[in-house]
Design a protein around this motif. Structure first.
Motif, PDB file in Angstrom:
ATOM      1  N   GLN A  68      -1.229   7.739  15.769  1.00 21.54           N
ATOM      2  CA  GLN A  68      -0.216   7.058  16.353  1.00 21.54           C
ATOM      3  C   GLN A  68       1.055   7.451  15.664  1.00 21.54           C
ATOM      4  O   GLN A  68       2.115   7.657  16.450  1.00 21.54           O
ATOM      5  CB  GLN A  68      -0.355   5.340  16.555  1.00 21.54           C
ATOM      6  CG  GLN A  68      -1.424   5.100  17.483  1.00 21.54           C
ATOM      7  CD  GLN A  68      -1.419   3.451  17.388  1.00 21.54           C
ATOM      8  OE1 GLN A  68      -0.527   2.711  17.400  1.00 21.54           O
ATOM      9  NE2 GLN A  68      -2.623   3.196  17.221  1.00 21.54           N
ATOM     10  N   LEU A  69       1.094   7.266  14.647  1.00 16.89           N
ATOM     11  CA  LEU A  69       2.197   7.811  13.700  1.00 16.89           C
ATOM     12  C   LEU A  69       2.540   9.259  14.192  1.00 16.89           C
ATOM     13  O   LEU A  69       4.058   9.458  14.023  1.00 16.89           O
ATOM     14  CB  LEU A  69       1.993   7.317  12.342  1.00 16.89           C
ATOM     15  CG  LEU A  69       1.862   6.040  11.750  1.00 16.89           C
ATOM     16  CD1 LEU A  69       1.454   6.108  10.491  1.00 16.89           C
ATOM     17  CD2 LEU A  69       3.380   5.405  12.068  1.00 16.89           C
ATOM     18  N   ILE A  70       1.765  10.248  14.149  1.00 15.95           N
ATOM     19  CA  ILE A  70       2.210  11.489  14.326  1.00 15.95           C
ATOM     20  C   ILE A  70       2.728  11.817  15.646  1.00 15.95           C
ATOM     21  O   ILE A  70       3.772  12.469  16.038  1.00 15.95           O
ATOM     22  CB  ILE A  70       0.920  12.647  14.316  1.00 15.95           C
ATOM     23  CG1 ILE A  70       0.367  12.490  12.876  1.00 15.95           C
ATOM     24  CG2 ILE A  70       1.102  13.818  14.918  1.00 15.95           C
ATOM     25  CD1 ILE A  70      -0.905  13.005  12.459  1.00 15.95           C
ATOM     26  N   GLU A  71       2.272  10.917  16.870  1.00 17.91           N
ATOM     27  CA  GLU A  71       2.622  10.894  18.037  1.00 17.91           C
ATOM     28  C   GLU A  71       4.179  10.430  18.173  1.00 17.91           C
ATOM     29  O   GLU A  71       5.171  10.995  18.778  1.00 17.91           O
ATOM     30  CB  GLU A  71       1.897  10.196  19.072  1.00 17.91           C
ATOM     31  CG  GLU A  71       0.545  10.935  19.519  1.00 17.91           C
ATOM     32  CD  GLU A  71      -0.236  10.103  20.145  1.00 17.91           C
ATOM     33  OE1 GLU A  71       0.208   9.347  20.910  1.00 17.91           O
ATOM     34  OE2 GLU A  71      -1.571  10.547  20.250  1.00 17.91           O
ATOM     35  N   ALA A  72       4.357   9.198  17.419  1.00 17.99           N
ATOM     36  CA  ALA A  72       5.734   8.750  17.297  1.00 17.99           C
ATOM     37  C   ALA A  72       6.654   9.459  16.701  1.00 17.99           C
ATOM     38  O   ALA A  72       7.864   9.728  17.044  1.00 17.99           O
ATOM     39  CB  ALA A  72       5.579   7.646  16.541  1.00 17.99           C
ATOM     40  N   THR A  73       6.285  10.311  15.497  1.00 20.89           N
ATOM     41  CA  THR A  73       7.009  10.998  14.855  1.00 20.89           C
ATOM     42  C   THR A  73       7.634  12.425  15.981  1.00 20.89           C
ATOM     43  O   THR A  73       8.727  12.654  15.836  1.00 20.89           O
ATOM     44  CB  THR A  73       6.544  11.728  13.962  1.00 20.89           C
ATOM     45  OG1 THR A  73       6.205  10.656  12.916  1.00 20.89           O
ATOM     46  CG2 THR A  73       7.415  12.747  12.925  1.00 20.89           C
ATOM     47  N   ALA A  74       6.610  12.723  16.618  1.00 18.34           N
ATOM     48  CA  ALA A  74       6.890  13.934  17.507  1.00 18.34           C
ATOM     49  C   ALA A  74       7.870  13.288  18.538  1.00 18.34           C
ATOM     50  O   ALA A  74       8.694  14.113  18.990  1.00 18.34           O
ATOM     51  CB  ALA A  74       5.693  14.531  18.166  1.00 18.34           C
ATOM     52  N   SER A  88       3.206  20.611  11.841  1.00 20.38           N
ATOM     53  CA  SER A  88       2.100  21.121  11.295  1.00 20.38           C
ATOM     54  C   SER A  88       2.127  20.644   9.609  1.00 20.38           C
ATOM     55  O   SER A  88       3.022  20.276   9.319  1.00 20.38           O
ATOM     56  CB  SER A  88       2.241  22.646  11.139  1.00 20.38           C
ATOM     57  OG  SER A  88       3.318  23.043  10.565  1.00 20.38           O
ATOM     58  N   GLU A  89       0.869  20.966   9.239  1.00 23.58           N
ATOM     59  CA  GLU A  89       0.686  20.508   7.730  1.00 23.58           C
ATOM     60  C   GLU A  89       1.473  21.396   6.804  1.00 23.58           C
ATOM     61  O   GLU A  89       1.624  22.475   7.110  1.00 23.58           O
ATOM     62  CB  GLU A  89      -0.608  20.241   7.330  1.00 23.58           C
ATOM     63  CG  GLU A  89      -1.377  19.028   8.056  1.00 23.58           C
ATOM     64  CD  GLU A  89      -2.720  19.266   7.659  1.00 23.58           C
ATOM     65  OE1 GLU A  89      -3.029  19.411   6.512  1.00 23.58           O
ATOM     66  OE2 GLU A  89      -3.801  18.507   8.474  1.00 23.58           O
TER      67      GLU A  89
END
Length: 89
Positions: A68-74, A88-89
Motif C-alpha cells: 500500500q505504501l509503495i502504491e501511494a508513493t507512486a 526500484s530498489e
C-alpha cells in the motif's frame, strides 16, 4: 538529520478456530492511517502452535501494508511529475 518524524504501527492479532487474522495499523505523524491485513490458517493435521500462525499472519499484514505504501508513493510521484513513476530498489 534535518528531518525526523515518527510513524507508529500497531499489530492486532485475533485467532478463531484454526484461523489467525492480523491487522497492521500505521499512523503517520501527519495523522493519516493505513491498515494492512494478513491471514493464516492451520492445517488440521498440524500441531497447535499459535505463535506460528501469529508470525505468518503478521508477516502478511506487514507485506500488505508495505505494498500500500509503495502504491501511494507512486501515486504521489505521478501527481507531481505527471509521468508514470518507476520505483526500484
Amino acid at each position: 538529520m534535518e528531518h525526523v518524524t515518527t510513524w507508529n504501527v500497531e499489530i492486532i492479532i485475533g485467532e478463531q478456530e484454526r484461523s489467525t487474522r492480523a491487522e497492521a495499523r500505521l499512523r503517520t505523524s501527519a495523522g493519516s492511517m493505513r491498515t494492512g491485513v494478513g491471514n493464516a490458517r492451520r492445517n488440521p493435521r498440524d500441531r497447535d502452535v499459535p505463535e506460528i500462525g501469529d508470525e505468518l499472519a503478521v508477516a502478511r499484514a506487514l507485506a500488505d501494508l508495505s505494498h500500500q505504501l509503495i502504491e501511494a508513493t507512486a501515486e504521489d510521484i505521478e501527481a507531481i511529475t505527471r509521468r508514470p513513476a518507476h520505483l526500484s530498489e
